[in-house]
Scaffold this motif. Structure first.
Motif, short mmCIF file in Angstrom:
data_model
loop_
_atom_site.label_atom_id
_atom_site.label_comp_id
_atom_site.label_asym_id
_atom_site.label_seq_id
_atom_site.Cartn_x
_atom_site.Cartn_y
_atom_site.Cartn_z
N LEU A 124 -15.45 9.34 -143.87
CA LEU A 124 -16.15 8.23 -143.21
C LEU A 124 -16.75 7.23 -144.19
O LEU A 124 -17.28 6.19 -143.79
CB LEU A 124 -17.27 8.77 -142.31
CG LEU A 124 -16.81 9.50 -141.05
CD1 LEU A 124 -18.02 10.05 -140.30
CD2 LEU A 124 -16.02 8.56 -140.15
N LEU A 125 -16.67 7.54 -145.49
CA LEU A 125 -17.37 6.69 -146.47
C LEU A 125 -16.86 5.25 -146.46
O LEU A 125 -17.63 4.31 -146.60
CB LEU A 125 -17.24 7.28 -147.87
CG LEU A 125 -18.05 8.56 -148.10
CD1 LEU A 125 -17.74 9.15 -149.47
CD2 LEU A 125 -19.53 8.28 -147.98
N LYS A 126 -15.56 5.10 -146.29
CA LYS A 126 -14.99 3.74 -146.36
C LYS A 126 -15.32 2.93 -145.10
O LYS A 126 -15.27 1.71 -145.10
CB LYS A 126 -13.46 3.82 -146.57
CG LYS A 126 -13.08 4.46 -147.91
CD LYS A 126 -12.28 3.51 -148.75
CE LYS A 126 -12.01 3.88 -150.17
NZ LYS A 126 -12.48 5.03 -150.82
N GLN A 127 -15.62 3.65 -144.05
CA GLN A 127 -15.93 2.99 -142.78
C GLN A 127 -17.37 2.47 -142.72
O GLN A 127 -17.69 1.55 -141.98
CB GLN A 127 -15.68 4.04 -141.68
CG GLN A 127 -16.03 3.65 -140.31
CD GLN A 127 -15.72 4.80 -139.35
OE1 GLN A 127 -14.86 5.66 -139.60
NE2 GLN A 127 -16.41 4.84 -138.23
N ALA A 128 -18.26 3.09 -143.51
CA ALA A 128 -19.68 2.71 -143.45
C ALA A 128 -19.89 1.34 -144.08
O ALA A 128 -19.23 0.96 -145.03
CB ALA A 128 -20.50 3.76 -144.20
N VAL A 129 -20.85 0.61 -143.51
CA VAL A 129 -21.21 -0.71 -144.07
C VAL A 129 -22.59 -0.60 -144.71
O VAL A 129 -23.53 -0.08 -144.10
CB VAL A 129 -21.23 -1.79 -142.96
CG1 VAL A 129 -21.82 -3.10 -143.47
CG2 VAL A 129 -19.82 -2.01 -142.42
N TYR A 130 -22.70 -1.09 -145.93
CA TYR A 130 -23.99 -1.09 -146.63
C TYR A 130 -24.93 -2.08 -145.93
O TYR A 130 -24.63 -3.27 -145.83
CB TYR A 130 -23.76 -1.47 -148.10
CG TYR A 130 -24.95 -1.27 -148.98
CD1 TYR A 130 -25.32 0.00 -149.41
CD2 TYR A 130 -25.71 -2.35 -149.40
CE1 TYR A 130 -26.42 0.19 -150.23
CE2 TYR A 130 -26.80 -2.18 -150.24
CZ TYR A 130 -27.15 -0.90 -150.65
OH TYR A 130 -28.25 -0.70 -151.47
N GLY A 131 -26.05 -1.56 -145.46
CA GLY A 131 -26.89 -2.35 -144.55
C GLY A 131 -27.88 -3.29 -145.19
O GLY A 131 -29.04 -3.34 -144.76
N LEU A 132 -27.46 -4.04 -146.18
CA LEU A 132 -28.35 -5.08 -146.69
C LEU A 132 -28.02 -6.36 -145.92
O LEU A 132 -27.04 -7.06 -146.21
CB LEU A 132 -28.18 -5.25 -148.20
CG LEU A 132 -29.25 -6.11 -148.87
CD1 LEU A 132 -30.66 -5.53 -148.66
CD2 LEU A 132 -29.00 -6.25 -150.36
N SER A 133 -28.86 -6.63 -144.93
CA SER A 133 -28.57 -7.70 -143.96
C SER A 133 -28.22 -9.02 -144.63
O SER A 133 -27.34 -9.75 -144.17
CB SER A 133 -29.78 -7.92 -143.05
OG SER A 133 -30.43 -6.73 -142.77
N GLU A 134 -28.93 -9.37 -145.71
CA GLU A 134 -28.77 -10.68 -146.33
C GLU A 134 -27.39 -10.87 -146.95
O GLU A 134 -26.96 -11.99 -147.19
CB GLU A 134 -29.86 -10.90 -147.39
CG GLU A 134 -31.26 -11.12 -146.81
CD GLU A 134 -31.90 -9.85 -146.25
OE1 GLU A 134 -31.37 -8.75 -146.51
OE2 GLU A 134 -32.93 -9.96 -145.56
N ILE A 135 -26.68 -9.77 -147.22
CA ILE A 135 -25.33 -9.90 -147.79
C ILE A 135 -24.25 -9.53 -146.77
O ILE A 135 -23.22 -10.19 -146.68
CB ILE A 135 -25.14 -8.97 -149.02
CG1 ILE A 135 -26.23 -9.21 -150.06
CG2 ILE A 135 -23.77 -9.19 -149.65
CD1 ILE A 135 -26.05 -8.38 -151.33
#
Ligand SMILES: NC(=O)c1ccc[n+]([C@@H]2O[C@H](COP(=O)([O-])OP(=O)(O)OC[C@H]3O[C@@H](n4cnc5c(N)ncnc54)[C@H](OP(=O)(O)O)[C@@H]3O)[C@@H](O)[C@H]2O)c1
Length: 337
Positions: A124-135
């Motif tokens: 699932l690692l590739k599916q996750a989105v890094y949640g830094l809203s500003e980027i």
């Protein structure tokens, strides 16, 4: 849209409890599911807003059972624990915001090296989105799995982003970072005892903190080149609050006013990043209990000095997670914040 049914797993921890407080006043959600391992009293005082629903609190977390009660889950759990549950929640169509580091690295080898453990759900690692809203706002909107960023990475990345995006940084960044004691969570260790923290300033994990590869990964992704990062965190005798002083080498000599204008313009549409007036620098008290990251900048010939501060439990964790929820569900980003 109907009100969203939300669950928090780990609600008695520092970040889970902060999410609970924010959501109990959020106008679009009902807290319908809460669980932790502890058998404690029911936090009735938080549910004046969500009058219609009483959250479920049962024994051990069972994703299958939990999925009947909520549609979005915040996992405010230690790393290695979240990864046990995320797959099962996604399989039954639920959306997840994970506050741990378990899904922050698309490259499993980086996670396994820095967290000294095997990943139990690397597919699932590739599916996750890094949640830094500003980027990553556009990606967060579409995903079912947000990996909420660490607190030091949030302050450091937001502090360097405008220079990186404009290609003005050489590859060297030095970060001197400080955090209050809640950054380590509520578990009791000798180094977190009052006598060890109070009236003391302690560097820790010097040049080997697990947030360094996370910062490096995102900075390199944005810059499109390798970054030479030196990261030194310190524990300060405060409950919460985090401040980073960033020394960044520039490609050319710049005036403070040029850097200031760049930052002001870059963040002019961001609801939660505030660039202070020229000559002003932020302090941790300015952001306590808020979702703001406040930034001050200055130049010293071909070096930029950037000071960036946030509340580690808020923009560094819980309120950033709620900001991400707002984005995922198409609401005004500042709803409930
Ligand atoms: N603290 C910060 O400033 C900060 C900032 C950014 C990200 N984070 C990340 O956010 C996550 C939570 O951090 P925290 O500071 O809130 O930690 P915490 O205060 O230690 O709370 C952790 C929570 O997880 C629960 N838990 C632990 N093991 C569990 C298990 N096997 N099954 C179910 N529940 C379990 C605990 O339950 P009990 O109450 O029963 O012990 C507790 O409620 C961590 O991954 C951390 O790295 C923290």
């Amino acid at each position: 849209m109907e009100r969203l049914r939300v669950g928090i797993v780990g609600f008695r921890g520092y970040t889970g409890n902060t999410i609970l407080r924010i959501l109990s006043r959020h106008p679009k959600v009902d807290l319908t599911y809460l669980i932790d391992q502890e058998k404690g009293s029911f936090p009735e005082e938080f549910f004046s807003y969500s009058k219609k629903t009483k959250p479920i609190i049962s024994g051990e977390f069972d994703p299958g059972n939990a999925s009947h009660y909520a549609d979005l889950f915040f996992l405010a759990l230690p790393h290695t624990v979240s990864m046990l549950y995320v797959g099962d929640l996604l399989k039954v169509g639920k959306r997840v915001i994970d506050l741990s580091a378990d899904y922050r690295f698309p490259d499993v080898s980086i996670y396994e090296k820095w967290y000294q453990t095997r990943h139990k759900n690397p597919q699932l690692l590739k599916q996750a989105v890094y949640g830094l809203s500003e980027i990553f706002r556009a990606e967060i909107k579409k995903t079912d799995l947000v990996a909420n960023p660490g607190c030091y990475p949030t302050a450091t990345i937001l502090g360097t982003l405008p220079l990186l995006k404009k290609g003005l940084l050489k590859d060297e960044i030095i970060v001197d970072a400080k955090s209050g004691a809640s950054g380590a969570g509520k578990k009791l260790t000798p180094s977190s005892l009052f006598a060890a923290v109070n009236e003391n300033l302690r560097p820790y994990k010097v040049n080997c903190h697990q947030h360094a590869p996370e910062i490096k990964m995102i900075l390199e992704k944005v810059a499109g080149k390798q970054i030479d990062l030196t990261f030194v965190p310190h524990l300060i005798p405060m409950n919460k609050g985090l401040l980073t002083t960033i020394y960044a080498s520039l490609n050319k000599e710049m005036e403070t006013s040029e850097i200031f204008n760049l930052y002001r313009n870059f963040y002019s549409f961001e609801p939660f990043v505030k660039v202070l007036n020229k000559g002003e620098f932020p302090q941790t008290k300015d952001v306590l209990g808020t979702n703001y990251c406040r930034i001050g900048v200055t130049a010293n010939k071909n070096k930029a000095i950037i000071i960036s501060t946030l509340d580690n439990l808020m923009k560094g964790a819980a309120s950033q997670a709620v900001q991400n929820m707002n984005i995922m569900f198409g609401w005004e980003e500042s709803t409930g914040l």
